[in-house]
Write a protein that holds these residues in place. Structure first.
Motif, PDB file in Angstrom:
ATOM      1  N   ALA A  19     -23.373 -61.821-104.672  1.00  0.00           N
ATOM      2  CA  ALA A  19     -23.710 -62.991-104.912  1.00  0.00           C
ATOM      3  C   ALA A  19     -25.365 -63.349-104.827  1.00  0.00           C
ATOM      4  O   ALA A  19     -25.942 -64.186-105.447  1.00  0.00           O
ATOM      5  CB  ALA A  19     -23.090 -64.197-104.185  1.00  0.00           C
ATOM      6  N   SER A  23     -29.135 -60.965-110.781  1.00  0.00           N
ATOM      7  CA  SER A  23     -27.974 -60.787-111.714  1.00  0.00           C
ATOM      8  C   SER A  23     -28.594 -59.861-112.642  1.00  0.00           C
ATOM      9  O   SER A  23     -28.065 -58.891-113.362  1.00  0.00           O
ATOM     10  CB  SER A  23     -27.907 -61.926-112.665  1.00  0.00           C
ATOM     11  OG  SER A  23     -27.187 -63.023-111.682  1.00  0.00           O
ATOM     12  N   ASN A 106     -22.840 -59.770-118.136  1.00  0.00           N
ATOM     13  CA  ASN A 106     -22.625 -60.386-116.698  1.00  0.00           C
ATOM     14  C   ASN A 106     -22.019 -59.629-115.728  1.00  0.00           C
ATOM     15  O   ASN A 106     -20.746 -59.912-115.320  1.00  0.00           O
ATOM     16  CB  ASN A 106     -22.005 -61.512-116.687  1.00  0.00           C
ATOM     17  CG  ASN A 106     -22.264 -62.564-115.633  1.00  0.00           C
ATOM     18  OD1 ASN A 106     -22.879 -62.213-114.610  1.00  0.00           O
ATOM     19  ND2 ASN A 106     -22.145 -63.755-115.514  1.00  0.00           N
ATOM     20  N   LYS A 108     -22.586 -58.742-112.792  1.00  0.00           N
ATOM     21  CA  LYS A 108     -22.456 -59.220-111.195  1.00  0.00           C
ATOM     22  C   LYS A 108     -21.111 -60.225-111.220  1.00  0.00           C
ATOM     23  O   LYS A 108     -20.448 -59.860-110.282  1.00  0.00           O
ATOM     24  CB  LYS A 108     -23.738 -60.122-111.003  1.00  0.00           C
ATOM     25  CG  LYS A 108     -23.524 -60.743-109.696  1.00  0.00           C
ATOM     26  CD  LYS A 108     -25.065 -61.577-109.714  1.00  0.00           C
ATOM     27  CE  LYS A 108     -25.024 -62.462-108.501  1.00  0.00           C
ATOM     28  NZ  LYS A 108     -26.208 -63.098-108.253  1.00  0.00           N
ATOM     29  N   LEU A 109     -20.837 -61.068-112.129  1.00  0.00           N
ATOM     30  CA  LEU A 109     -19.641 -61.719-112.014  1.00  0.00           C
ATOM     31  C   LEU A 109     -18.359 -60.783-112.318  1.00  0.00           C
ATOM     32  O   LEU A 109     -17.392 -60.968-111.708  1.00  0.00           O
ATOM     33  CB  LEU A 109     -19.582 -62.841-113.281  1.00  0.00           C
ATOM     34  CG  LEU A 109     -18.586 -63.969-113.238  1.00  0.00           C
ATOM     35  CD1 LEU A 109     -18.312 -64.401-111.984  1.00  0.00           C
ATOM     36  CD2 LEU A 109     -18.516 -64.661-114.405  1.00  0.00           C
TER      37      LEU A 109
END
Length: 506
Positions: A19, A23, A106, A108-109
């Motif tokens: 987190a 990103s 995305n 990262k997610l």
């Protein structure tokens, strides 16, 4: 913190650290997710190294108080039933990260959800408290829902919602059963508890067992999935991204078989015995039905999805014949299927990245353009159809052997599933890889890359190892399976609701 907690929480901790990574740093995100998942696999190997294969009970147990009022605790442990499923889970996630290396939407997610999902799955296998087990069970739903619904293919939202509703319904019915188990145990034990080891000492009345067996069965039959509770599976598999399909086939489907072995048979042995005729009938229908439907599929990924229904029918059959061969074969088949079908979905995902189609009719002659890919696909397909010398043969042979000892007709019907598997897999292989190249795009398909080889070779290596040398796998699971078999066949409860003193009630 013990080694099991390290194995359990390391992926989630890695997701939390993710987190704080910007990103835009896609490469750093991918390498971090790979490092964490490889670290998780390393801790699972440490668990394997410390495991005593002669001990049938739980090992490396850790316990801490969680909710005193409900008698719930953070209690984890591993036995011969869960050991290989834990190792398999930790083994497959680095491969999923490698398979998702090209995810650009995305990442990262995506990687965060993948690591969170790993912790939830490991929690299901390691929990020794029923409430803790339920929290992890439902905890899997959220990351899996988003992985399918956000990164899936054209009908991803429909598939994600269908998967979510099916599994949520089964889980809620099971929750009602868990609460009844915990509070009913008070009559025998003198206190409410969700501790698995304490509950396994309680003999519930036959009437209560029947209701509780149905409640747990709803969750496990949907998850495995057993015919006719399978309808969510083809859509979820087909629409999920490659990593999602690998996890679904590799470990999520195994949660149903694990649930039968861990909870349904030991806690409700009378009901399990009564349920044998209709559960076996559903398993046999699933074996034959799944195989026949496979032969009709035009989409390669959908074909593999339906093959899971057939293969996992063998798992349910092996579990419910109550012989040590059947139980060992069913458990071994769960591991085998996780490797071979996970590898098949990985291979199909590679093909889709190259051609953006999964239609069998769009291919032909790929063995000429991509010989290494064709060779690896052939080995995995042969393992899936149960060729001797590869892992699929061992599990299915033991299941058929165990079924033969109980009922020869069951064994004969199950054997037809092996024959059908050879037909639909070899026929599909012939149409995709053999013959002349009739579509020019197929002539330019590149062969396996280094990153893909790193993901595939360990899978193929284990497929061969388990086929040639199954002893290390079987000898670690058999003592625990023998204990389950003794429980369901011989009934050896210590405390009884009927025998409980009125004064012990809370």
């Amino acid at each position: 913190m013990g080694i099991l907690s390290w194995t359990l929480w390391l992926p989630l901790a890695g997701a939390a650290v993710l987190a704080f990574v910007p990103s835009a740093r896609h490469t750093a995100i991918r390498w971090w997710a790979l490092a964490v998942s490889v670290g998780g696999f390393g801790t699972s190997l440490a668990v394997l190294a410390r495991f005593d294969k002669s001990d049938a009970g739980f090992q490396l147990v850790e316990q801490h108080q969680w909710i005193r009022a409900f008698g719930a605790s953070y209690k984890v442990g591993v036995d011969g039933i869960s050991l290989w499923l834990v190792v398999l889970t930790a083994f497959l996630f680095p491969i999923c990260v490698l398979a998702s290396w090209n995810v650009t939407r995305n990442p990262k997610l995506f990687m965060g959800l993948l690591l969170g999902l790993e912790t939830a799955i490991l929690g299901v296998f390691l929990s020794m408290d029923l409430l803790l087990f339920y929290v992890f069970w439902e905890g899997m739903l959220v990351p899996m829902y988003f992985l399918i619904g956000y990164w899936g293919y054209e009908r991803r939202v429909y598939a994600a919602v269908k998967f979510f509703l099916y599994t949520l319904f089964g889980g809620l019915v099971m929750l009602a059963g868990i609460l009844v188990v915990g509070f009913q145990a008070r009559s025998a034990l003198g206190h409410v508890t969700f501790d698995y080891e304490q509950l396994s000492q309680v003999a519930f009345s036959t009437g209560i067992q029947n209701w509780l067996f149905v409640a747990f069965f709803a969750a496990f039959a949907i998850k495995i999935p057993l015919f006719p509770f399978h309808t969510w599976l083809p859509d979820a598999h087909t629409e999920a991204p490659t990593a999602g399909s690998i996890i679904l086939a590799g470990v999520l489907l195994k949660l149903g078989g694990f649930g039968f072995l861990r909870y349904s048979l030991p806690l409700f042995p009378d009901a399990a015995r009564d349920a044998v005729p209709w559960v076996v009938a559903l398993a046999l229908i699933g074996i034959v039905y799944g195989a026949i439907v496979c032969a009709m599929q035009k989409d390669l990924k959908r074909l593999i999805a339906y093959s899971s229904i057939s293969h996992l029918g063998f798992v349910v059959l092996g579990i419910f014949v109550f012989t040590i061969q059947g139980l060992s074969g069913g458990t071994f088949q769960m591991i085998s299927h996780g490797l071979s079908t996970g590898a098949l979905f990985l291979l199909v995902g590679m093909l889709y990245e190259r051609r953006h189609t999964r239609e069998i009719s769009d291919f032909g002659g790929l063995a000429t353009a991509a010989p290494v890919y064709a060779g690896l696909f052939l080995i995995v397909a042969l393992s899936s159809l149960g060729l001797p010398g590869l892992n699929g043969f061992v599990g299915e042979f033991l299941v058929i052997l165990g079924a033969f000892a109980r009922n020869r007709v069951w064994a004969v019907i199950a054997a037809t599933g092996v024959i059908f598997a050879a037909v639909y897999l070899l026929w599909a292989y012939q149409r995709v890889f053999h013959g002349p190249i009739t579509i020019e795009e197929n002539r330019l398909i590149p062969d396996v890359t280094l990153r893909e080889a790193v993901a595939l070779v360990p899978l193929v290596g284990l497929i061969i190892l388990m086929g040639l040398w199954p002893k290390p796998f079987l000898e670690r699971m058999e003592p625990s399976l023998e204990r389950v078999r003794a429980r369901v066949v011989q009934q050896e409860p210590v405390a009884s609701l009927q025998d409980a003193s009125p004064g012990t009630g809370g």
